[in-house]
Design a protein around this motif. Structure first.
Motif, PDB file in Angstrom:
ATOM      1  N   ILE A  53       9.464   1.792   2.118  1.00 35.95           N
ATOM      2  CA  ILE A  53      10.423   0.896   1.465  1.00 35.95           C
ATOM      3  C   ILE A  53      11.303   1.673   0.488  1.00 35.95           C
ATOM      4  O   ILE A  53      12.522   1.452   0.413  1.00 35.95           O
ATOM      5  CB  ILE A  53       9.690  -0.251   0.743  1.00 35.95           C
ATOM      6  CG1 ILE A  53       8.952  -1.140   1.747  1.00 35.95           C
ATOM      7  CG2 ILE A  53      10.668  -1.080  -0.089  1.00 35.95           C
ATOM      8  CD1 ILE A  53       9.847  -1.871   2.720  1.00 35.95           C
ATOM      9  N   LEU A  54      10.715   2.589  -0.267  1.00 37.06           N
ATOM     10  CA  LEU A  54      11.492   3.395  -1.212  1.00 37.06           C
ATOM     11  C   LEU A  54      12.516   4.251  -0.478  1.00 37.06           C
ATOM     12  O   LEU A  54      13.667   4.386  -0.933  1.00 37.06           O
ATOM     13  CB  LEU A  54      10.566   4.268  -2.057  1.00 37.06           C
ATOM     14  CG  LEU A  54       9.704   3.530  -3.086  1.00 37.06           C
ATOM     15  CD1 LEU A  54       8.688   4.484  -3.714  1.00 37.06           C
ATOM     16  CD2 LEU A  54      10.564   2.883  -4.172  1.00 37.06           C
ATOM     17  N   ASN A  55      12.124   4.832   0.656  1.00 41.34           N
ATOM     18  CA  ASN A  55      13.073   5.630   1.440  1.00 41.34           C
ATOM     19  C   ASN A  55      14.196   4.756   1.980  1.00 41.34           C
ATOM     20  O   ASN A  55      15.370   5.175   2.004  1.00 41.34           O
ATOM     21  CB  ASN A  55      12.346   6.332   2.589  1.00 41.34           C
ATOM     22  CG  ASN A  55      11.492   7.492   2.116  1.00 41.34           C
ATOM     23  OD1 ASN A  55      11.768   8.102   1.073  1.00 41.34           O
ATOM     24  ND2 ASN A  55      10.449   7.813   2.867  1.00 41.34           N
ATOM     25  N   LEU A  56      13.851   3.544   2.417  1.00 46.97           N
ATOM     26  CA  LEU A  56      14.876   2.610   2.884  1.00 46.97           C
ATOM     27  C   LEU A  56      15.853   2.279   1.767  1.00 46.97           C
ATOM     28  O   LEU A  56      17.078   2.271   1.968  1.00 46.97           O
ATOM     29  CB  LEU A  56      14.211   1.337   3.406  1.00 46.97           C
ATOM     30  CG  LEU A  56      15.155   0.170   3.748  1.00 46.97           C
ATOM     31  CD1 LEU A  56      16.065   0.540   4.904  1.00 46.97           C
ATOM     32  CD2 LEU A  56      14.349  -1.095   4.078  1.00 46.97           C
ATOM     33  N   LEU A  57      15.332   1.996   0.580  1.00 47.44           N
ATOM     34  CA  LEU A  57      16.192   1.671  -0.564  1.00 47.44           C
ATOM     35  C   LEU A  57      17.127   2.828  -0.911  1.00 47.44           C
ATOM     36  O   LEU A  57      18.301   2.620  -1.237  1.00 47.44           O
ATOM     37  CB  LEU A  57      15.334   1.290  -1.765  1.00 47.44           C
ATOM     38  CG  LEU A  57      14.613  -0.056  -1.675  1.00 47.44           C
ATOM     39  CD1 LEU A  57      13.576  -0.186  -2.782  1.00 47.44           C
ATOM     40  CD2 LEU A  57      15.607  -1.213  -1.745  1.00 47.44           C
ATOM     41  N   LYS A  58      16.618   4.057  -0.829  1.00 50.81           N
ATOM     42  CA  LYS A  58      17.460   5.222  -1.107  1.00 50.81           C
ATOM     43  C   LYS A  58      18.575   5.339  -0.077  1.00 50.81           C
ATOM     44  O   LYS A  58      19.727   5.636  -0.415  1.00 50.81           O
ATOM     45  CB  LYS A  58      16.609   6.488  -1.112  1.00 50.81           C
ATOM     46  CG  LYS A  58      15.742   6.656  -2.346  1.00 50.81           C
ATOM     47  CD  LYS A  58      14.979   7.976  -2.296  1.00 50.81           C
ATOM     48  CE  LYS A  58      14.153   8.196  -3.560  1.00 50.81           C
ATOM     49  NZ  LYS A  58      13.396   9.478  -3.506  1.00 50.81           N
TER      50      LYS A  58
ATOM     51  N   THR B 204       4.514   7.098 -11.642  1.00 52.22           N
ATOM     52  CA  THR B 204       4.592   8.056 -10.548  1.00 52.22           C
ATOM     53  C   THR B 204       5.780   7.732  -9.644  1.00 52.22           C
ATOM     54  O   THR B 204       6.565   8.612  -9.290  1.00 52.22           O
ATOM     55  CB  THR B 204       3.292   8.045  -9.724  1.00 52.22           C
ATOM     56  OG1 THR B 204       2.202   8.362 -10.583  1.00 52.22           O
ATOM     57  CG2 THR B 204       3.359   9.056  -8.594  1.00 52.22           C
ATOM     58  N   VAL B 205       5.938   6.460  -9.294  1.00 53.32           N
ATOM     59  CA  VAL B 205       7.062   6.036  -8.469  1.00 53.32           C
ATOM     60  C   VAL B 205       8.380   6.225  -9.221  1.00 53.32           C
ATOM     61  O   VAL B 205       9.374   6.687  -8.658  1.00 53.32           O
ATOM     62  CB  VAL B 205       6.886   4.568  -8.034  1.00 53.32           C
ATOM     63  CG1 VAL B 205       8.145   4.058  -7.333  1.00 53.32           C
ATOM     64  CG2 VAL B 205       5.689   4.433  -7.110  1.00 53.32           C
ATOM     65  N   VAL B 206       8.388   5.881 -10.491  1.00 56.70           N
ATOM     66  CA  VAL B 206       9.592   6.036 -11.307  1.00 56.70           C
ATOM     67  C   VAL B 206      10.067   7.488 -11.300  1.00 56.70           C
ATOM     68  O   VAL B 206      11.265   7.770 -11.161  1.00 56.70           O
ATOM     69  CB  VAL B 206       9.337   5.557 -12.758  1.00 56.70           C
ATOM     70  CG1 VAL B 206      10.460   6.006 -13.687  1.00 56.70           C
ATOM     71  CG2 VAL B 206       9.192   4.040 -12.786  1.00 56.70           C
ATOM     72  N   GLY B 207       9.133   8.430 -11.438  1.00 57.49           N
ATOM     73  CA  GLY B 207       9.498   9.837 -11.456  1.00 57.49           C
ATOM     74  C   GLY B 207      10.125  10.303 -10.161  1.00 57.49           C
ATOM     75  O   GLY B 207      10.951  11.215 -10.137  1.00 57.49           O
ATOM     76  N   GLN B 208       9.760   9.660  -9.053  1.00 59.02           N
ATOM     77  CA  GLN B 208      10.283  10.041  -7.743  1.00 59.02           C
ATOM     78  C   GLN B 208      11.580   9.325  -7.393  1.00 59.02           C
ATOM     79  O   GLN B 208      12.381   9.834  -6.607  1.00 59.02           O
ATOM     80  CB  GLN B 208       9.235   9.737  -6.667  1.00 59.02           C
ATOM     81  CG  GLN B 208       7.933  10.492  -6.827  1.00 59.02           C
ATOM     82  CD  GLN B 208       6.833   9.952  -5.923  1.00 59.02           C
ATOM     83  OE1 GLN B 208       6.978   8.884  -5.318  1.00 59.02           O
ATOM     84  NE2 GLN B 208       5.725  10.676  -5.830  1.00 59.02           N
ATOM     85  N   PHE B 209      11.783   8.139  -7.962  1.00 55.08           N
ATOM     86  CA  PHE B 209      12.839   7.241  -7.472  1.00 55.08           C
ATOM     87  C   PHE B 209      14.023   7.082  -8.417  1.00 55.08           C
ATOM     88  O   PHE B 209      15.144   6.859  -7.964  1.00 55.08           O
ATOM     89  CB  PHE B 209      12.207   5.872  -7.191  1.00 55.08           C
ATOM     90  CG  PHE B 209      13.107   4.891  -6.505  1.00 55.08           C
ATOM     91  CD1 PHE B 209      13.538   5.116  -5.214  1.00 55.08           C
ATOM     92  CD2 PHE B 209      13.505   3.730  -7.143  1.00 55.08           C
ATOM     93  CE1 PHE B 209      14.365   4.207  -4.563  1.00 55.08           C
ATOM     94  CE2 PHE B 209      14.328   2.814  -6.516  1.00 55.08           C
ATOM     95  CZ  PHE B 209      14.754   3.049  -5.212  1.00 55.08           C
TER      96      PHE B 209
ATOM     97  N   ASP C   1       0.844  -1.191   0.000  1.00 53.74           N
ATOM     98  CA  ASP C   1       0.000   0.000   0.000  1.00 53.74           C
ATOM     99  C   ASP C   1       0.881   1.244   0.000  1.00 53.74           C
ATOM    100  O   ASP C   1       2.093   1.178   0.232  1.00 53.74           O
ATOM    101  CB  ASP C   1      -0.983  -0.009   1.172  1.00 53.74           C
ATOM    102  CG  ASP C   1      -0.306   0.074   2.534  1.00 53.74           C
ATOM    103  OD1 ASP C   1       0.603   0.909   2.718  1.00 53.74           O
ATOM    104  OD2 ASP C   1      -0.692  -0.688   3.429  1.00 53.74           O
ATOM    105  N   VAL C   2       0.280   2.391  -0.257  1.00 55.69           N
ATOM    106  CA  VAL C   2       1.044   3.610  -0.547  1.00 55.69           C
ATOM    107  C   VAL C   2       1.976   4.004   0.590  1.00 55.69           C
ATOM    108  O   VAL C   2       3.136   4.359   0.359  1.00 55.69           O
ATOM    109  CB  VAL C   2       0.085   4.765  -0.883  1.00 55.69           C
ATOM    110  CG1 VAL C   2       0.856   6.067  -1.061  1.00 55.69           C
ATOM    111  CG2 VAL C   2      -0.710   4.452  -2.144  1.00 55.69           C
ATOM    112  N   SER C   3       1.502   3.943   1.821  1.00 55.26           N
ATOM    113  CA  SER C   3       2.340   4.378   2.948  1.00 55.26           C
ATOM    114  C   SER C   3       3.531   3.451   3.147  1.00 55.26           C
ATOM    115  O   SER C   3       4.656   3.908   3.375  1.00 55.26           O
ATOM    116  CB  SER C   3       1.500   4.458   4.229  1.00 55.26           C
ATOM    117  OG  SER C   3       0.954   3.189   4.562  1.00 55.26           O
TER     118      SER C   3
END
Length: 323
Positions: A191-196, A214-219, A184-186
């Motif tokens: 997880i994306l922040n952890l990966l970064k 949308t995720v691609v544009g942010q990540f 889910d979004v939250s």
């Protein structure tokens, strides 16, 4: 980008699956899942691989990991081809979409994360367990998870275990195959922040396979757009998503939620019709059967990439004047 910064290089890579018929399963042809793909994966970057389902994204990721046989072309690291899956495992790992499906339910979390350590004998006994507990901390899981089983964890926690398992070998490349799409979004944001954070700490390179623009544009730092096994456009993620050059990229974006509310996309028809079968793809430009700008000459257009001065690439398109 200097050669020293290139981690993996793909040169004209193709992956084909045999078509079998009859009682003896005789091979009568091949399906081209990936066809003549070339690009570099640069140390410390995130390269997103996007496109519709069945375009060859996951197949290409599996080919880099030697989970699929390359029919033509080469994949090299530091100028050398890796000859064994075990050798490659120390350089490249994968995190799949479904963490529970990729974790053996009979094993504890400690054994799942420690499997690679055991196979490659990088630590034993108390040192091995200490390393596993350290990995749990790096993915922000409590030490108590060591003795638990996958089904006792939430989906987000299971994906953290999968990430820790990939990190155990200290790889240089991690293939993230739709690794956040089932969350889910939250939880996805966490997880994306952890990966970064892990990327910054260990200079990791990510191949981020996703359908979520949308995720691609942010990540992502760069993005490669695939259609029917071929790269249609590639370049800086912000540039490609803000001003796509190839008609397929424009149609793909127009059919998706906008990455940025202020982003302007040329008005183009949404993607319509079905993706052609890879067993019998259109001649010339593979997108021509669905392209609103297609011309008769597109049937004879040879697929090749046009490179701009800033290094951005797009497949040749008659509508763009690439003749």
């Amino acid at each position: 980008m200097a050669e020293a910064q290139t981690l993996f290089s793909l040169d004209d890579v193709s992956v084909r699956y045999p078509i079998r018929r009859g009682f003896f399963q005789r091979v009568v042809g091949h399906v081209g899942a990936v066809d003549g793909v070339s690009f570099d994966l640069r140390r410390g970057e995130t390269l997103a691989l996007v496109g519709e389902s069945g375009c060859g994204k996951s197949t290409l990721g599996r080919a880099i990991l030697r989970l699929e046989e390359v029919a033509a072309g080469t994949i090299t690291t530091a100028g050398k081809q890796l000859v064994s899956r075990k050798e490659l495992a120390r350089k490249a790992q994968v995190v799949f979409q479904d963490p529970l499906g990729s974790l053996d339910p009979r094993w504890t979390i400690g054994n799942l994360i420690g499997e690679g350590i055991d196979v490659h004998r990088t630590a034993t006994g108390a040192a091995r367990d200490a390393k596993v507990r350290e990995l749990l901390g790096q993915v922000e899981l409590p030490s108590s998870a060591f003795h638990k089983f996958p089904h006792q964890l939430s989906g987000g926690q299971q994906q953290r275990v999968a990430i820790a398992r990939a990190l155990a070998m200290r790889p240089e490349l991690i293939v993230l195959d739709e690794a956040t799409s089932a969350l889910d979004v939250s939880v996805q944001a966490q997880i994306l922040n952890l990966l970064k954070d892990l990327q910054a700490e260990y200079s990791l390179t990510y191949l981020f396979i996703s359908h979520d623009l949308t995720v691609v544009g942010q990540f992502a730092d760069r993005v490669a757009v695939m259609y029917l096994g071929r790269i249609m456009e590639m370049g800086d993620a912000a540039e490609v998503l803000a001003a796509p050059r190839h008609p397929y990229t424009r149609a793909l974006l127009a059919s998706s939620l906008k990455v940025d509310p202020d982003m302007r996309i040329d008005r183009v028809p949404l993607l319509t019709g079905d993706v052609p079968s890879p067993r019998n793809p259109p001649s010339g430009c593979r997108f021509r059967s669905r392209c609103p700008l297609a011309q008769p000459a597109c049937a004879d257009l040879r697929h090749h990439m046009i490179t701009a001065a800033n290094g951005r690439q797009a497949a040749a398109c008659i509508a763009n004047g690439d003749l």
